[in-house]
Enzyme design. Structure first.
Site, PDB file in Angstrom:
ATOM      1  N   SER A  72       8.511  -1.767 -66.449  1.00 37.06           N
ATOM      2  CA  SER A  72       7.801  -2.861 -67.107  1.00 37.06           C
ATOM      3  C   SER A  72       8.046  -2.618 -68.622  1.00 37.06           C
ATOM      4  O   SER A  72       7.742  -3.651 -69.413  1.00 37.06           O
ATOM      5  CB  SER A  72       6.291  -2.869 -66.861  1.00 37.06           C
ATOM      6  OG  SER A  72       5.748  -3.828 -65.801  1.00 37.06           O
ATOM      7  N   LYS A  75      10.063  -5.564 -70.151  1.00 39.05           N
ATOM      8  CA  LYS A  75       9.290  -6.743 -70.356  1.00 39.05           C
ATOM      9  C   LYS A  75       9.282  -7.265 -71.840  1.00 39.05           C
ATOM     10  O   LYS A  75       9.396  -8.301 -72.386  1.00 39.05           O
ATOM     11  CB  LYS A  75       7.960  -7.014 -69.722  1.00 39.05           C
ATOM     12  CG  LYS A  75       8.105  -7.023 -68.293  1.00 39.05           C
ATOM     13  CD  LYS A  75       6.571  -6.831 -67.656  1.00 39.05           C
ATOM     14  CE  LYS A  75       6.693  -7.092 -66.189  1.00 39.05           C
ATOM     15  NZ  LYS A  75       6.591  -6.045 -65.324  1.00 39.05           N
ATOM     16  N   TYR A 199      15.108 -10.214 -63.107  1.00 37.96           N
ATOM     17  CA  TYR A 199      13.882  -9.461 -63.466  1.00 37.96           C
ATOM     18  C   TYR A 199      14.194  -7.948 -62.891  1.00 37.96           C
ATOM     19  O   TYR A 199      13.947  -7.059 -63.823  1.00 37.96           O
ATOM     20  CB  TYR A 199      12.806 -10.257 -62.938  1.00 37.96           C
ATOM     21  CG  TYR A 199      11.485  -9.069 -62.820  1.00 37.96           C
ATOM     22  CD1 TYR A 199      10.941  -9.260 -64.102  1.00 37.96           C
ATOM     23  CD2 TYR A 199      11.152  -8.818 -61.709  1.00 37.96           C
ATOM     24  CE1 TYR A 199       9.679  -8.286 -64.078  1.00 37.96           C
ATOM     25  CE2 TYR A 199       9.932  -7.744 -61.639  1.00 37.96           C
ATOM     26  CZ  TYR A 199       9.356  -7.618 -62.747  1.00 37.96           C
ATOM     27  OH  TYR A 199       8.217  -6.937 -62.976  1.00 37.96           O
ATOM     28  N   TYR A 251      -1.129  -2.214 -68.784  1.00 39.24           N
ATOM     29  CA  TYR A 251      -1.718  -2.766 -67.575  1.00 39.24           C
ATOM     30  C   TYR A 251      -3.042  -3.032 -67.824  1.00 39.24           C
ATOM     31  O   TYR A 251      -3.842  -3.429 -68.858  1.00 39.24           O
ATOM     32  CB  TYR A 251      -1.522  -2.043 -66.422  1.00 39.24           C
ATOM     33  CG  TYR A 251      -0.160  -1.609 -66.326  1.00 39.24           C
ATOM     34  CD1 TYR A 251       0.766  -2.458 -65.801  1.00 39.24           C
ATOM     35  CD2 TYR A 251       0.600  -0.325 -66.393  1.00 39.24           C
ATOM     36  CE1 TYR A 251       2.196  -2.240 -65.461  1.00 39.24           C
ATOM     37  CE2 TYR A 251       1.849  -0.083 -66.277  1.00 39.24           C
ATOM     38  CZ  TYR A 251       2.616  -0.866 -65.845  1.00 39.24           C
ATOM     39  OH  TYR A 251       3.803  -0.501 -65.604  1.00 39.24           O
ATOM     40  N   VAL A 269       5.923   1.691 -64.594  1.00 43.79           N
ATOM     41  CA  VAL A 269       5.383   2.585 -63.309  1.00 43.79           C
ATOM     42  C   VAL A 269       6.452   3.685 -63.277  1.00 43.79           C
ATOM     43  O   VAL A 269       6.178   4.614 -62.506  1.00 43.79           O
ATOM     44  CB  VAL A 269       5.300   1.390 -62.138  1.00 43.79           C
ATOM     45  CG1 VAL A 269       4.417   0.840 -62.078  1.00 43.79           C
ATOM     46  CG2 VAL A 269       6.435   1.074 -61.877  1.00 43.79           C
TER      47      VAL A 269
HETATM   48  N1  GLU Z   1       9.783  -3.675 -61.123  1.00 45.14           N
HETATM   49  C1  GLU Z   1       8.319  -3.182 -61.170  1.00 45.14           C
HETATM   50  C2  GLU Z   1       7.629  -4.192 -60.250  1.00 45.14           C
HETATM   51  O1  GLU Z   1       8.035  -5.552 -60.733  1.00 45.14           O
HETATM   52  C3  GLU Z   1       7.967  -3.074 -62.360  1.00 45.14           C
HETATM   53  C4  GLU Z   1       6.390  -2.417 -62.229  1.00 45.14           C
HETATM   54  C5  GLU Z   1       6.043  -2.072 -63.540  1.00 45.14           C
HETATM   55  O2  GLU Z   1       6.555  -1.057 -64.267  1.00 45.14           O
HETATM   56  O3  GLU Z   1       5.005  -2.260 -64.144  1.00 45.14           O
HETATM   57  O4  GLU Z   1       6.776  -4.268 -59.472  1.00 45.14           O
END
Ligand code: GLU
Length: 328
Positions: A72, A75, A199, A251, A269
């Protein structure tokens, strides 16, 4: 000798070493992400931190050499790239800037809210929308554009961990559900499978904590590259991105992280956390080691129930408190 004199890079390094060894014990209280099969292989007890200040202080401690996938944290980078390519106001037509307090991959608010614009780019729905609007005709072109941006930030083009990508690609049912919903409501700007590929490839970009610290410092410096003084991205984009990290970056622990750690940060994560400490954000204090901006990278793949590195959060909390890095 007063507190300021005591805070030399050497004394800070010693403290950091003590803290890393102290907080490493908490890695046993979390677990490596298992819903992405390839992430289960990480070493649960790893913990490392890398800190970079504007005036060249480098502090590093623990397991600093490992590369890991951004998950994430990507992002943040895709949002910067979309805003640089299309302008902030255009991007915000497709993704809002409101925290949700929900799990990162939650779908339910998309149906509850009208017209269904994802709440923010730090959750999966928002990041999939952002991935779909990156410049380029094909997934490869979209991904390559972001890799080129990262090259400007860290000085080398990163690789994509193909094993992690394929592991996610095969299990991304929830992300596909989000993408189909976004397509239905007009918030996906390319075909579903292309958006998911982009993504997930971005989530699978591999960096290390030294790179995280560089990018964090760049954000802290409002997008201005140390040395060349060139803008890699604009101050407006840097401000907005740091605000999103502060309000939505950790989160559904983001409010508590802002309240009790108090710095803009984004986690993934895989156990990475990237933090940006803007210049002069803290109140003047004897304990503040340096008033200039800092960038921080942390890696600790043992994560808590929210998805954040369990020891990494504790380590950041300690140093933000002791060294007055808090924003407010
Ligand atoms: N590629 C992970 C997903 O889409 C990212 C999760 C994360 O790091 O929040 O579930």
């Amino acid at each position: 000798m007063n507190e300021i004199a005591a805070l030399t890079p050497t004394s800070m390094q010693q403290k950091l070493n003590q803290w890393v060894e102290h907080y490493r014990q908490y890695t046993n209280e979390g677990a490596c992400a298992s819903y992405i099969p390839a992430l289960k292989k990480a070493d649960l007890n790893s913990l490392g931190i890398y800190m970079l200040s504007d005036d060249g202080i480098q502090l590093k401690s623990g397991d600093t050499e490992q590369s890991f996938t951004l998950q994430s944290i990507s992002k943040v980078l895709s949002f910067i790239h979309a805003c640089s390519s299309h302008g902030i106001s255009h991007v915000l037509e497709y993704v809002d800037v409101e925290p949700t307090g929900d799990a990162f991959n939650s779908i339910f608010r998309l149906e509850l809210s009208h017209p269904g614009r994802p709440f923010n780019p730090m959750i999966n729905a928002g990041a999939i929308t952002v991935a779909s609007m990156l410049p380029g005709q094909s997934p490869d072109e979209k991904v390559d554009g972001l890799l080129c941006l990262i090259e400007k930030m860290v000085g080398r083009k990163p690789r994509i961990n193909e094993e992690v990508f394929l592991s996610e690609w095969g299990t991304a049912n929830r992300n596909r559900s989000l993408a189909y919903w976004l397509k239905e409501t007009g918030f996906l700007l390319c075909p579903v499978e292309d958006a998911i590929e982009v993504y997930l490839r971005l989530c699978s970009i591999e960096l290390c904590i030294a790179d995280m610290a560089k990018i964090g410092l760049l954000l802290a410096r409002d997008g201005i590259q140390p040395g060349t003084y060139r803008h890699v991205f604009s101050k407006e984009i840097a401000s907005l991105t740091k605000t999103l990290m502060f309000t939505c970056g950790m989160y559904d622990y983001s409010g508590r992280f802002a309240a009790f750690v108090g710095i803009p940060a984004k986690s993934g994560v895989s156990g990475g956390i990237m933090a940006a400490i803007p210049s002069g954000a803290a109140m003047p204090s004897n304990n503040r080691p340096d008033s200039g901006p800092w960038g921080i990278g942390v890696y600790g793949p043992s994560i808590d129930k929210f998805g954040n590195s369990i020891a990494g959060v504790k380590l950041l909390k300690r140093l933000a408190k002791e060294w007055d890095f808090r924003l407010l």
